[in-house]
Scaffold this active site. Structure first.
Site, mmCIF file in Angstrom:
data_model
loop_
_atom_site.group_PDB
_atom_site.id
_atom_site.type_symbol
_atom_site.label_atom_id
_atom_site.label_comp_id
_atom_site.label_asym_id
_atom_site.label_seq_id
_atom_site.Cartn_x
_atom_site.Cartn_y
_atom_site.Cartn_z
ATOM 1 N N GLY A 72 0.832 -1.194 0.007
ATOM 2 C CA GLY A 72 0.202 0.251 -0.016
ATOM 3 C C GLY A 72 0.769 1.333 -0.134
ATOM 4 N N ASN A 183 -7.711 3.577 9.217
ATOM 5 C CA ASN A 183 -7.036 2.664 9.849
ATOM 6 C C ASN A 183 -7.102 2.521 11.355
ATOM 7 O OD1 ASN A 183 -5.234 4.735 8.690
ATOM 8 N ND2 ASN A 183 -3.742 3.798 10.034
ATOM 9 N N SER A 231 -3.373 -3.138 -0.364
ATOM 10 C CA SER A 231 -2.538 -3.940 0.265
ATOM 11 C C SER A 231 -2.717 -5.483 0.409
ATOM 12 C CB SER A 231 -1.820 -3.503 1.509
ATOM 13 O OG SER A 231 -0.814 -3.997 2.075
ATOM 14 N N CYS A 357 1.856 1.401 12.867
ATOM 15 C CA CYS A 357 2.938 2.179 12.178
ATOM 16 C C CYS A 357 3.456 3.057 13.419
ATOM 17 C CB CYS A 357 2.599 3.013 10.932
ATOM 18 S SG CYS A 357 1.674 1.587 9.918
#
Ligand code: PLP
Length: 413
Positions: A72, A183, A231, A357
């Site tokens: 992604g 997300n 992704s 992340c």
């Protein structure tokens, strides 16, 4: 390995057994390079093209519109850089030639000089404050190169403001990029409306659909999406593989130069096992999609209800209506989300404090702050994301454990 209960499917997912099965031959007997002229290479080439067909079918698009990438992040970078460098240049030219009309906008306002030279314009991108860092960090880098970026706000429920989008459009706007679903808090964005605004103004529309594809139906043509990132590892497929959808008619420019793979748009020997695995995951996810949505919504609502009714001081983050079926995100007052995640890990339960992340860094989640949460609320936020393999027993065990650990953390304070 110890038994774990996995509730972090927005971070990554466990590949379906069929995915591994589909990939294995391409790590062993069928190891050929798709560019090789003999049969072994041809086998790999056919596997790549078959995978492209399978993925295209899940999206109702032409196979030629799918370009495989490393994931992604690469697809997001490609879309943003492509739009600025190529479309932006073309728009500047068209504007200078008088082929593009802008209501009430003068050349001066558009930043053009007398000759309409590109160098004198600052291309403009519109995106949202809640995008993934793959978008935000790329925008920051583009800003350093002189590109202007508008970051649209979201409301308290985590949905982007379309009036602000309308107002942000200007003659220099070369791209609007709005994610499909967030997300962290799982909120689904008004992609069709945003794409319509882009289309009406002749602006390219990009959508980061990494969290949406395989979770809810995604139909880029119906929605008016020009470019879309996906992704493999978010839908029970392998890591290190993804794709960029670029609708027919887009004069895409290369992401990587070298060999002639991916119609010379993304050079480099193809990740054949990854591509085959992602296609297998896409096929299964779409075959079970309705049932998966139903099951995950039920389980998520049940789990959420337990937390809300059994633990005082729990607040849902993000809309309860326009939300991915598998996403729960809440703040638990007086509890450090990171500490709770660490204690749950000791009990074999995987959840997140923020997006994977930014986990591990002390930075507050930009999404939590964007929806108006205080720093304390942001610090106390946890994200629980379900997958097709989760059961009610797991939800019960996790809810009991969270209740016990929240009490412990509060008493220790
Ligand atoms: N965009 C979103 C919305 C994501 O959630 C992620 C991964 O978490 C990415 C992009 C990056 O995808 P990848 O891990 O395949 O690079």
């Amino acid at each position: 390995m110890r038994q774990i209960i996995y509730f972090d499917h927005a971070a990554t997912t466990r590949p379906f057994p069929e995915v591994l099965e589909a990939m294995l031959p391409y790590y062993s007997a069928s190891f050929g390079n798709p560019s090789s002229a003999y049969e072994l290479g041809e086998e790999s080439k056919q596997a790549v093209e078959q995978a492209r067909n399978t993925i295209a079918a899940t999206l109702n698009v032409e196979p030629e519109t799918i370009y495989f990438t490393s994931g992604g992040t690469e697809a997001d970078n490609w879309a943003l850089r492509y739009a600025v460098n190529e479309t932006g240049r073309k728009r500047a030219y068209e504007y200078a030639e008088g082929n593009v009309k802008w209501d009430g906008m003068s050349r001066k306002h558009a930043g053009l000089n007398q000759t309409g030279k590109w160098e004198n314009r600052r291309p403009h991108i519109i995106t949202t404050v809640i995008e993934h860092h793959a978008i935000l960090r790329t925008c920051e880098a583009l800003e350093q190169d002189g590109i202007r970026v508008t970051y649209l706000p979201v409301d308290r429920s985590g949905v982007v403001n379309l009036d602000a989008l309308e107002r942000a459009v200007c003659p220099e706007t070369v791209l609007i990029s709005v994610m499909y679903a967030n997300n962290e808090i799982g909120t689904i964005q008004p992609v069709a409306q945003a794409a319509r605004i882009a289309g009406r103004n002749g602006i390219l529309f990009h959508c980061d659909a990494v969290q949406a594809y395989g979770q809810i139906p995604v139909d880029p043509k119906r929605l008016g999406i020009d470019l879309m990132s996906v992704s493999g590892h978010k839908l029970n497929g392998p890591k290190g593989i993804g794709f960029l959808y670029a609708r027919q008619g887009i004069d895409l420019k290369p992401m990587l130069r070298g060999g002639s793979q991916e119609k010379k748009m993304r050079a480099g020997t193809e990740n054949v096992p990854g591509i085959v695995g992602m296609a297998a995951a896409a096929e299964i996810s779409h075959r079970i999609l309705r049932e998966k949505i139903y099951r995950e919504t039920e389980l998520r609502n049940y789990f959420f209800k337990r937390l809300l009714t059994e633990i005082p001081g729990v607040k849902i983050n993000g809309s309860t209506q326009t939300r991915l079926p598998n996403n729960m995100n809440c703040s638990i007052s007086g509890v450090n989300g990171g500490a709770l995640v660490a204690l749950l890990d000791l009990e074999g339960i995987c959840i997140s404090a923020a997006s994977a992340c930014s986990a591990g860094s002390d930075e507050l989640s930009h999404v939590q702050l964007a929806i108006g949460n205080s720093p304390a609320e942001a610090r106390s936020a946890i994200r629980i994301t379900l997958g097709p393999e989760n059961t009610r027993e797991e939800a019960d065990f996790a809810a009991d454990t969270i209740r016990r650990l929240v009490k412990k953390l509060r008493e220790a304070d």
